[in-house]
Design a protein around this motif. Structure first.
Motif, PDB file in Angstrom:
ATOM      1  N   LEU A  39      31.906  43.142   4.406  1.00 46.79           N
ATOM      2  CA  LEU A  39      30.596  43.733   4.041  1.00 46.79           C
ATOM      3  C   LEU A  39      30.204  44.423   5.537  1.00 46.79           C
ATOM      4  O   LEU A  39      29.605  45.563   5.430  1.00 46.79           O
ATOM      5  CB  LEU A  39      29.851  42.889   3.292  1.00 46.79           C
ATOM      6  CG  LEU A  39      28.551  43.799   2.810  1.00 46.79           C
ATOM      7  CD1 LEU A  39      28.903  44.818   1.851  1.00 46.79           C
ATOM      8  CD2 LEU A  39      27.840  42.601   1.714  1.00 46.79           C
ATOM      9  N   GLU A  40      30.170  43.332   6.337  1.00 43.88           N
ATOM     10  CA  GLU A  40      29.409  43.730   7.538  1.00 43.88           C
ATOM     11  C   GLU A  40      30.038  45.030   8.428  1.00 43.88           C
ATOM     12  O   GLU A  40      29.434  45.509   9.163  1.00 43.88           O
ATOM     13  CB  GLU A  40      28.970  42.519   8.624  1.00 43.88           C
ATOM     14  CG  GLU A  40      30.561  41.750   8.897  1.00 43.88           C
ATOM     15  CD  GLU A  40      30.843  40.697   8.017  1.00 43.88           C
ATOM     16  OE1 GLU A  40      31.515  39.697   8.124  1.00 43.88           O
ATOM     17  OE2 GLU A  40      30.290  40.774   6.855  1.00 43.88           O
ATOM     18  N   GLN A  41      31.285  44.837   8.087  1.00 42.33           N
ATOM     19  CA  GLN A  41      32.037  46.015   8.615  1.00 42.33           C
ATOM     20  C   GLN A  41      31.581  47.561   7.842  1.00 42.33           C
ATOM     21  O   GLN A  41      32.007  48.736   8.575  1.00 42.33           O
ATOM     22  CB  GLN A  41      33.426  45.922   8.455  1.00 42.33           C
ATOM     23  CG  GLN A  41      33.937  44.633   9.439  1.00 42.33           C
ATOM     24  CD  GLN A  41      35.581  44.564   9.247  1.00 42.33           C
ATOM     25  OE1 GLN A  41      35.924  44.958   8.165  1.00 42.33           O
ATOM     26  NE2 GLN A  41      36.137  44.010  10.255  1.00 42.33           N
ATOM     27  N   SER A  42      31.111  47.549   7.067  1.00 45.72           N
ATOM     28  CA  SER A  42      30.816  48.802   6.149  1.00 45.72           C
ATOM     29  C   SER A  42      29.478  49.328   6.553  1.00 45.72           C
ATOM     30  O   SER A  42      29.120  50.536   5.973  1.00 45.72           O
ATOM     31  CB  SER A  42      31.031  48.675   4.750  1.00 45.72           C
ATOM     32  OG  SER A  42      29.994  47.689   4.289  1.00 45.72           O
ATOM     33  N   ASN A  92      40.648  49.561  -5.677  1.00 39.25           N
ATOM     34  CA  ASN A  92      41.496  48.582  -5.258  1.00 39.25           C
ATOM     35  C   ASN A  92      41.401  48.352  -3.553  1.00 39.25           C
ATOM     36  O   ASN A  92      42.153  47.358  -3.266  1.00 39.25           O
ATOM     37  CB  ASN A  92      42.826  48.912  -5.624  1.00 39.25           C
ATOM     38  CG  ASN A  92      43.458  50.160  -4.935  1.00 39.25           C
ATOM     39  OD1 ASN A  92      42.845  51.150  -5.057  1.00 39.25           O
ATOM     40  ND2 ASN A  92      44.590  49.979  -4.153  1.00 39.25           N
ATOM     41  N   HIS A  93      40.840  49.316  -2.730  1.00 36.47           N
ATOM     42  CA  HIS A  93      40.942  48.988  -1.378  1.00 36.47           C
ATOM     43  C   HIS A  93      39.336  48.577  -1.108  1.00 36.47           C
ATOM     44  O   HIS A  93      39.203  48.469   0.136  1.00 36.47           O
ATOM     45  CB  HIS A  93      41.297  50.254  -0.509  1.00 36.47           C
ATOM     46  CG  HIS A  93      42.894  50.482  -0.763  1.00 36.47           C
ATOM     47  ND1 HIS A  93      43.880  49.625  -0.077  1.00 36.47           N
ATOM     48  CD2 HIS A  93      43.493  51.372  -1.311  1.00 36.47           C
ATOM     49  CE1 HIS A  93      44.845  50.147  -0.481  1.00 36.47           C
ATOM     50  NE2 HIS A  93      44.713  51.005  -1.024  1.00 36.47           N
ATOM     51  N   PRO A 122      36.182  55.719   7.363  1.00 33.52           N
ATOM     52  CA  PRO A 122      36.754  54.721   8.645  1.00 33.52           C
ATOM     53  C   PRO A 122      35.708  54.544   9.559  1.00 33.52           C
ATOM     54  O   PRO A 122      36.025  54.084  10.681  1.00 33.52           O
ATOM     55  CB  PRO A 122      37.986  55.455   8.994  1.00 33.52           C
ATOM     56  CG  PRO A 122      37.538  56.958   8.963  1.00 33.52           C
ATOM     57  CD  PRO A 122      36.358  56.938   7.557  1.00 33.52           C
ATOM     58  N   LEU A 123      34.506  54.805   9.320  1.00 34.19           N
ATOM     59  CA  LEU A 123      33.603  54.587  10.472  1.00 34.19           C
ATOM     60  C   LEU A 123      33.293  53.244  10.885  1.00 34.19           C
ATOM     61  O   LEU A 123      32.872  53.317  12.041  1.00 34.19           O
ATOM     62  CB  LEU A 123      32.209  55.612   9.888  1.00 34.19           C
ATOM     63  CG  LEU A 123      32.173  56.638   9.374  1.00 34.19           C
ATOM     64  CD1 LEU A 123      30.879  57.131   8.509  1.00 34.19           C
ATOM     65  CD2 LEU A 123      32.952  57.583  10.342  1.00 34.19           C
ATOM     66  N   SER A 150      35.258  52.689   1.380  1.00 40.49           N
ATOM     67  CA  SER A 150      35.196  52.316   2.499  1.00 40.49           C
ATOM     68  C   SER A 150      36.530  51.266   2.706  1.00 40.49           C
ATOM     69  O   SER A 150      37.103  50.536   2.354  1.00 40.49           O
ATOM     70  CB  SER A 150      34.232  51.435   2.842  1.00 40.49           C
ATOM     71  OG  SER A 150      34.153  50.860   4.187  1.00 40.49           O
ATOM     72  N   TRP A 151      37.130  51.653   4.075  1.00 39.79           N
ATOM     73  CA  TRP A 151      38.375  50.827   4.569  1.00 39.79           C
ATOM     74  C   TRP A 151      37.794  49.473   5.188  1.00 39.79           C
ATOM     75  O   TRP A 151      38.681  48.605   5.439  1.00 39.79           O
ATOM     76  CB  TRP A 151      39.009  51.585   5.632  1.00 39.79           C
ATOM     77  CG  TRP A 151      40.082  52.604   5.111  1.00 39.79           C
ATOM     78  CD1 TRP A 151      40.052  53.900   5.191  1.00 39.79           C
ATOM     79  CD2 TRP A 151      41.200  52.236   4.354  1.00 39.79           C
ATOM     80  NE1 TRP A 151      41.250  54.524   4.707  1.00 39.79           N
ATOM     81  CE2 TRP A 151      41.874  53.501   3.984  1.00 39.79           C
ATOM     82  CE3 TRP A 151      41.681  51.125   3.846  1.00 39.79           C
ATOM     83  CZ2 TRP A 151      43.018  53.820   3.169  1.00 39.79           C
ATOM     84  CZ3 TRP A 151      42.998  51.117   3.034  1.00 39.79           C
ATOM     85  CH2 TRP A 151      43.368  52.673   2.813  1.00 39.79           C
TER      86      TRP A 151
END
Length: 232
Positions: free
Chosen positions: A59-62, A82-83, A12-13, A54-55
């Motif tokens: 892609l840019e949020q990861s 699936n997430h 959740p980083l 990753s939540w």
């Protein structure tokens, strides 16, 4: 060199999605995972992550999640869960890795990797045809995943064994045969490693040898966020 695995990190980083609301098993899991990982895994090892890494939605949020993973020891091979909504085309994923210097991360989709003489194959999978909520639309997705597994298996060569990694469990507690299992039986698959099941759903896990294939659940909370070794 050794082969390890763990699924369902649900990092959740990059976004605000604390996991401890799901119980004590998730308390400080990001820190516990890093401590467990670094204490046993060397840079020469391979770690396969079967989905739900990753939540992040995009892609840019990861970025922060991948920064975390890239700093951990070993070569990491990810497949889609699936997430994993951030998962896009392979070209965009590789471009993202290059641009950010994430040089210890690979992706498993319609391809395969080798660990010594063991082929690492797999795909996301889908909900089991024996489940009550399996409908016509699920059949289309399930059949597509069987084809993706076949592409992965066909891409491997010069192997003595095949380990198949999936996100969804390909076998249910009823142990009914389905097309996914039939595809694994066409090849010398000796192990099938999967995730997806959490908390109370752990009771639905099939583990051990069924019809000459060994099944293993490796969800992060099931393993106490401690990667397990599959082969020396």
């Amino acid at each position: 060199m050794a082969l390890y695995t763990i699924a369902d990190l649900h990092l959740p980083l990059g976004i605000d999605k604390p996991m401890d609301i799901f119980g004590k098993a998730w308390e400080n899991y990001v820190e516990r995972l890093a401590d467990n990982w670094q204490s046993k895994i060397a840079d020469s090892d391979i770690v396969v992550l079967p989905g739900d890494f990753s939540w992040a939605t995009y892609l840019e949020q990861s970025v922060r999640d991948f920064e975390y993973l890239n700093k951990l020891n070993g070569r990491k091979i990810l497949l889609k869960g699936n997430h994993d909504y951030w998962w896009t085309t392979m070209n965009k994923l590789w471009e993202f890795m290059r641009n950010n210097g994430f040089d210890s991360i690979d992706f498993l989709q319609n391809n395969s990797f080798m660990y010594e003489d063991i082929a690492i194959c797999g795909t996301r999978g889908w909900i089991n045809p024996s489940w009550d909520n399996f409908v016509e639309e699920d059949r289309k997705i399930f059949d597509r995943e069987v084809l993706r597994l076949e592409l992965s298996l066909n891409s491997a060569s010069n192997y003595k064994e095949i380990y198949v990694f999936t996100h969804y469990p390909p076998i249910s507690i009823s142990q009914e045969r389905n097309e996914f299992i039939d595809m694994m039986k066409k090849y010398p698959v000796t192990k099938c490693i999967y995730g997806h099941l959490h908390s109370a759903s752990h009771k639905n896990a099939v583990e051990g040898i069924v019809d000459e294939i060994e099944y293993k659940l490796v969800s992060g909370d099931y393993l106490g966020f401690n990667p397990i070794k599959l082969h020396d």
